[in-house]
Design an enzyme around this catalytic site. Structure first.
Site, PDB file in Angstrom:
ATOM      1  NE  ARG A 119      -4.321  -2.045   2.131  1.00  0.00           N
ATOM      2  CZ  ARG A 119      -3.824  -3.171   2.629  1.00  0.00           C
ATOM      3  NH1 ARG A 119      -3.047  -3.103   3.848  1.00  0.00           N
ATOM      4  NH2 ARG A 119      -4.730  -4.029   2.822  1.00  0.00           N
ATOM      5  CE  LYS A 141      -1.523  13.254 -14.349  1.00  0.00           C
ATOM      6  NZ  LYS A 141      -2.005  14.223 -16.024  1.00  0.00           N
ATOM      7  CD  GLU A 183       5.306  15.754 -22.687  1.00  0.00           C
ATOM      8  OE1 GLU A 183       4.942  16.771 -23.143  1.00  0.00           O
ATOM      9  OE2 GLU A 183       4.229  14.200 -23.050  1.00  0.00           O
ATOM     10  CE  LYS A 225       4.629  16.591 -14.900  1.00  0.00           C
ATOM     11  NZ  LYS A 225       4.439  15.622 -15.097  1.00  0.00           N
ATOM     12  CD  GLU A 235      -4.845  16.027 -15.723  1.00  0.00           C
ATOM     13  OE1 GLU A 235      -4.127  15.542 -15.628  1.00  0.00           O
ATOM     14  OE2 GLU A 235      -5.787  15.245 -16.809  1.00  0.00           O
ATOM     15  NE  ARG A 244      -0.060  16.645 -13.154  1.00  0.00           N
ATOM     16  CZ  ARG A 244       0.313  15.479 -12.341  1.00  0.00           C
ATOM     17  NH1 ARG A 244       0.454  16.180 -11.044  1.00  0.00           N
ATOM     18  NH2 ARG A 244       1.658  14.873 -12.441  1.00  0.00           N
ATOM     19  CG  ASN A 248      -3.101  16.475 -20.378  1.00  0.00           C
ATOM     20  OD1 ASN A 248      -2.246  15.666 -19.968  1.00  0.00           O
ATOM     21  ND2 ASN A 248      -3.880  16.003 -19.935  1.00  0.00           N
ATOM     22  CG  HIS A 251      -0.346  14.782 -24.556  1.00  0.00           C
ATOM     23  ND1 HIS A 251       0.629  15.597 -24.381  1.00  0.00           N
ATOM     24  CD2 HIS A 251       0.411  13.727 -23.071  1.00  0.00           C
ATOM     25  CE1 HIS A 251       1.356  15.874 -23.441  1.00  0.00           C
ATOM     26  NE2 HIS A 251       1.504  14.697 -23.441  1.00  0.00           N
ATOM     27  CG  HIS A 255      -2.947  10.190 -24.984  1.00  0.00           C
ATOM     28  ND1 HIS A 255      -3.037  10.654 -24.173  1.00  0.00           N
ATOM     29  CD2 HIS A 255      -1.271   9.254 -24.967  1.00  0.00           C
ATOM     30  CE1 HIS A 255      -2.195  10.590 -22.418  1.00  0.00           C
ATOM     31  NE2 HIS A 255      -1.050  10.487 -23.458  1.00  0.00           N
ATOM     32  CG  HIS A 268       4.582  10.452 -25.009  1.00  0.00           C
ATOM     33  ND1 HIS A 268       3.789  10.289 -24.844  1.00  0.00           N
ATOM     34  CD2 HIS A 268       4.935  11.542 -24.318  1.00  0.00           C
ATOM     35  CE1 HIS A 268       2.732  11.474 -24.749  1.00  0.00           C
ATOM     36  NE2 HIS A 268       3.563  11.778 -23.773  1.00  0.00           N
TER      37      HIS A 268
END
Ligand code: GLY
Length: 360
Positions: A119, A141, A183, A225, A235, A244, A248, A251, A255, A268
């Site tokens: 955990r 993330k 990026e 960031k 987000e 946040r 993207n 993206h 994506h 990416h």
């Protein structure tokens, strides 16, 4: 920033989880200051020498070491399951710190394992690709992929330290430098006008992996960031100006391109360069001044990216499964101007189709 200076940027989360990102030569020396009875090290075999330095620094406190071949394939249930078993075999406990050394796929996987085993273990990231340093390894993330899409299983779990050694970028493949700059330019376009101006001057030197230019770029991206994450850690900000989610930009289509072309075909960051071209076309349709749109597009186009082998219909279909959709609607991040982003969810299929011509 001079590549041989060390810089420290705080990611402020408002509680004890706040942490530093250290950029510069010897940044990895700071790992040993983290309180850890034992450590587990997952590293990309492409950066064996750097991993060896970390292992030497921890000496007998290293409980387990595993070299991985970085790439989207490592972010799998199968490998995650194997690693959980390895951790159980060596009796990892809550005083063990996991250290992930490599590109974004290795730091995403390492963070995910740390978030979920017992955990939650503490972990540190040593991003060794430009893309991981400017974005993926900062902000907490973590995720693994499903065949249905990238990063579909994940958790927010911040590292205790991010240590960036800019020397790692000198051995990167030019495609990886370009992907990282994609990026970085994204960050400039949504959050850092000073970085945009810097990159307008310095993009050729950045793409040639000039150490000073890359160190400055990384420091700007991490600081931007950190500001964005401090304002909207998970987000959840749904205001039109976005929290946040502004990170993207590019993206939604990016994506979709990665999925349509087959994961791993495009880097990416390359997909994000292409996705930014579409997002800029949409921004222009909604009022971004044409001269400014041309100026920004010129900088996006300065970053090489392969022409994608994907039909518009397939790309449009893939945008519909983007995990950033809300209430069944596909969301796009667009810009009024540099560092003035907004979120929309009413882009028509016809507009997306027209914007995709910017990619062809
Ligand atoms: N890569 C975007 C984010 O971390 O939110």
């Amino acid at each position: 920033m001079i590549a041989n200076a060390r810089q420290r940027i705080r990611v402020e989360l408002g509680d004890a989880r706040s942490y530093d990102v250290v950029i510069g030569p010897g940044a990895i020396d700071e790992l040993t200051a983290i309180e850890a009875r034992t450590v587990v090290v997952l590293y990309d075999v492409a950066v064996e020498a750097l991993a060896q330095q970390v292992l030497t620094a921890f000496g007998s406190r290293v409980l387990l070491v595993r070299g991985l071949v970085g790439g989207e394939d490592v972010k799998s249930w199968e490998l995650a399951g194997e690693i959980y078993d390895w951790l159980a075999d060596v009796h990892v406990d809550r005083d063990t710190v996991l250290i992930a050394i490599g590109g974004g796929t290795v730091t995403d996987l390492g963070g995910f394992i740390a978030a979920t085993y017992l955990r939650g273990l503490r972990w540190c990231a040593v991003p060794t690709t430009l893309l991981a340093a400017v974005d993926a390894a900062v902000g907490g993330k973590t995720a693994i992929n499903l065949s249905a899409g990238k990063n579909l299983v994940g958790v927010f779990h911040h590292p205790s330290l991010v240590a960036i050694e800019p020397a790692a970028f000198t051995t990167l493949d030019p495609r990886d430098v370009a992907a990282g700059m994609g990026e970085a330019l994204k960050t400039a376009l949504v959050a850092d006008p000073e970085l945009f101006a810097f990159l307008e001057r310095e993009m050729p030197r950045a793409l040639a992996a000039d150490p000073d230019v890359l160190a400055t770029t990384v420091a700007h991206c991490v600081a931007a960031k950190a500001r964005v994450v401090a304002g909207d850690e998970r987000e959840t900000d749904d205001s039109g100006a976005g929290g946040r989610a502004i990170l993207n930009f590019g993206h939604t289509v990016g994506h979709a391109l990665e999925k349509t072309c087959g994961y791993g075909v495009l880097r990416h960051g390359e997909a994000i360069v292409l996705g930014m071209r579409a997002a800029l076309a949409l921004s222009r349709e909604r009022g971004l001044a044409p001269a400014q749109a041309d100026r920004i597009m010129a900088l996006v186009n300065a970053i090489p990216a392969p022409r994608p082998d994907a039909a518009p219909d397939a790309i449009i279909k893939a945008t519909a499964s983007d995990k950033k959709r809300k209430a069944g609607k596909v969301r796009f991040i667009l810009i009024h101007d540099v560092a003035d982003p907004y979120i929309v969810d009413d882009v028509t299929e016809a507009s997306v189709r027209a914007a995709l011509t910017a990619i062809a």
